[in-house]
Design a protein around this motif. Structure first.
Motif, mmCIF file in Angstrom:
data_model
loop_
_atom_site.group_PDB
_atom_site.id
_atom_site.type_symbol
_atom_site.label_atom_id
_atom_site.label_comp_id
_atom_site.label_asym_id
_atom_site.label_seq_id
_atom_site.Cartn_x
_atom_site.Cartn_y
_atom_site.Cartn_z
ATOM 1 N N ALA A 108 0.859 -1.188 0.000
ATOM 2 C CA ALA A 108 0.000 0.000 0.000
ATOM 3 C C ALA A 108 0.892 1.233 0.000
ATOM 4 N N LEU A 109 0.489 2.249 -0.744
ATOM 5 C CA LEU A 109 1.201 3.529 -0.788
ATOM 6 C C LEU A 109 0.262 4.630 -0.323
ATOM 7 N N VAL A 110 0.801 5.566 0.463
ATOM 8 C CA VAL A 110 0.013 6.703 0.934
ATOM 9 C C VAL A 110 0.821 7.963 0.694
ATOM 10 N N SER A 111 0.215 8.926 0.025
ATOM 11 C CA SER A 111 0.829 10.225 -0.164
ATOM 12 C C SER A 111 0.598 11.032 1.113
ATOM 13 N N VAL A 112 1.670 11.648 1.643
ATOM 14 C CA VAL A 112 1.573 12.395 2.894
ATOM 15 C C VAL A 112 2.273 13.746 2.756
ATOM 16 N N PRO A 113 1.858 14.730 3.563
ATOM 17 C CA PRO A 113 2.511 16.043 3.519
ATOM 18 C C PRO A 113 3.678 16.101 4.493
ATOM 19 N N GLY A 114 4.620 16.982 4.247
ATOM 20 C CA GLY A 114 5.695 17.209 5.208
ATOM 21 C C GLY A 114 7.035 16.674 4.746
ATOM 22 N N THR A 115 7.846 16.251 5.697
ATOM 23 C CA THR A 115 9.193 15.754 5.418
ATOM 24 C C THR A 115 9.171 14.592 4.437
ATOM 25 N N PHE A 116 8.210 13.709 4.626
ATOM 26 C CA PHE A 116 8.040 12.570 3.719
ATOM 27 C C PHE A 116 6.937 12.917 2.726
ATOM 28 N N ASP A 117 7.022 12.357 1.519
ATOM 29 C CA ASP A 117 5.907 12.559 0.594
ATOM 30 C C ASP A 117 5.155 11.268 0.315
ATOM 31 N N VAL A 118 5.763 10.123 0.631
ATOM 32 C CA VAL A 118 5.124 8.830 0.413
ATOM 33 C C VAL A 118 5.499 7.881 1.547
ATOM 34 N N VAL A 119 4.522 7.086 1.990
ATOM 35 C CA VAL A 119 4.771 5.990 2.930
ATOM 36 C C VAL A 119 4.390 4.697 2.206
ATOM 37 N N LEU A 120 5.287 3.738 2.217
ATOM 38 C CA LEU A 120 5.066 2.413 1.638
ATOM 39 C C LEU A 120 4.851 1.431 2.782
ATOM 40 N N LEU A 121 3.785 0.643 2.711
ATOM 41 C CA LEU A 121 3.509 -0.398 3.711
ATOM 42 C C LEU A 121 3.448 -1.732 2.986
ATOM 43 N N TYR A 122 3.958 -2.785 3.617
ATOM 44 C CA TYR A 122 4.001 -4.090 2.965
ATOM 45 C C TYR A 122 4.021 -5.199 4.006
ATOM 46 N N ALA A 123 3.542 -6.376 3.605
ATOM 47 C CA ALA A 123 3.660 -7.578 4.439
ATOM 48 C C ALA A 123 5.033 -8.178 4.129
ATOM 49 N N ASP A 124 5.831 -8.420 5.164
ATOM 50 C CA ASP A 124 7.173 -8.940 4.888
ATOM 51 C C ASP A 124 7.141 -10.449 4.657
ATOM 52 N N ASN A 125 8.263 -10.968 4.170
ATOM 53 C CA ASN A 125 8.312 -12.382 3.813
ATOM 54 C C ASN A 125 8.843 -13.269 4.943
ATOM 55 N N THR A 126 8.631 -12.860 6.184
ATOM 56 C CA THR A 126 8.975 -13.710 7.321
ATOM 57 C C THR A 126 7.798 -14.637 7.621
ATOM 58 N N VAL A 127 7.956 -15.514 8.585
ATOM 59 C CA VAL A 127 6.921 -16.491 8.918
ATOM 60 C C VAL A 127 5.597 -15.824 9.295
ATOM 61 N N ASN A 128 5.630 -14.763 10.093
ATOM 62 C CA ASN A 128 4.400 -14.109 10.568
ATOM 63 C C ASN A 128 3.905 -12.992 9.662
ATOM 64 N N HIS A 129 4.682 -12.600 8.669
ATOM 65 C CA HIS A 129 4.306 -11.545 7.723
ATOM 66 C C HIS A 129 3.983 -10.237 8.445
ATOM 67 N N VAL A 130 4.948 -9.751 9.202
ATOM 68 C CA VAL A 130 4.809 -8.493 9.932
ATOM 69 C C VAL A 130 4.723 -7.344 8.920
ATOM 70 N N ILE A 131 3.906 -6.341 9.222
ATOM 71 C CA ILE A 131 3.778 -5.184 8.339
ATOM 72 C C ILE A 131 4.985 -4.278 8.530
ATOM 73 N N GLY A 132 5.698 -4.066 7.445
ATOM 74 C CA GLY A 132 6.850 -3.170 7.448
ATOM 75 C C GLY A 132 6.503 -1.896 6.701
ATOM 76 N N PHE A 133 7.402 -0.915 6.789
ATOM 77 C CA PHE A 133 7.179 0.340 6.083
ATOM 78 C C PHE A 133 8.492 0.997 5.722
ATOM 79 N N ALA A 134 8.423 1.897 4.775
ATOM 80 C CA ALA A 134 9.546 2.757 4.406
ATOM 81 C C ALA A 134 8.949 4.099 4.014
ATOM 82 N N THR A 135 9.744 5.149 4.119
ATOM 83 C CA THR A 135 9.287 6.491 3.767
ATOM 84 C C THR A 135 10.187 7.062 2.680
#
Length: 184
Positions: free
Chosen positions: A30-57
């Motif tokens: 999922a991608l979200v456009s945001v105002p401020g220092t960051f302009d985009v937040v990326l969210l994803y299910a990781d490829n570990t056993v539990n599929h924890v939600i990770g993010f990057a900006t």
């Protein structure tokens, strides 16, 4: 993509790997456009056993991506999730947990980072399960957000207003197991 990192082309002519983002191939990010220092937040299910939600900006000024990080260790899904900006400083994420229940969590945008709340159930009925990830969109007419979900093939909607979610109600004429929602 696998363990090599999530790839993106947002604002750059070439693909850029996000350091540490091992994405689950079967769950779209999922991608979200945001105002401020960051302009985009990326969210994803990781490829570990539990599929924890990770993010990057992505930094607005340089268009450089941060390294991947975990939102919350208990935010776990093996499916796509939905995200929307609900205020200038808050991102709302909805997802179906590995237990089949609908969850939500909020990311608070700071000057240099995002602080994630612990995931909590979207519905007051703690035993309710959903057919797929609940979809979420920014609210209108005084609502902060609207979430739509399907349970047993019946589509329902709930609204976030003044920090509280309404009792879900059926969406007339809608049925199915996958949902989407948009507002203007």
């Amino acid at each position: 993509m696998g363990g090599r990192g999530a790839l993106t082309t947002l604002g750059t002519p070439a693909l850029t790997a996000i350091l540490g983002a091992g994405t689950l191939k079967t769950a779209a990010p999922a991608l979200v456009s945001v105002p401020g220092t960051f302009d985009v937040v990326l969210l994803y299910a990781d490829n570990t056993v539990n599929h924890v939600i990770g993010f990057a900006t992505r930094t607005a000024a340089t268009k450089a991506w941060s390294s991947a990080a975990v939102t919350q260790a208990m935010a776990q899904t093996s499916e796509a999730m939905f995200a929307t900006l609900i205020s200038p400083t808050a991102v709302l994420v909805t997802f179906r947990g590995n237990d089949g229940k609908p969850y939500k969590m909020t990311g608070t945008l700071g000057a240099t980072s995002i602080t994630w709340s612990a995931p909590s159930l979207l519905l007051a009925d703690g035993s309710a399960t959903v057919d797929s990830a609940p979809a979420v969109a920014r609210g209108v007419c005084g609502d902060e957000a609207i979430a739509v979900f399907s349970s047993g093939g019946q589509v329902k909607a709930t609204r976030l207003r003044a920090g509280s979610w309404s009792v879900p109600g059926p969406v007339a004429g809608a049925s199915g197991t996958r949902v989407s929602v948009a507002t203007r």
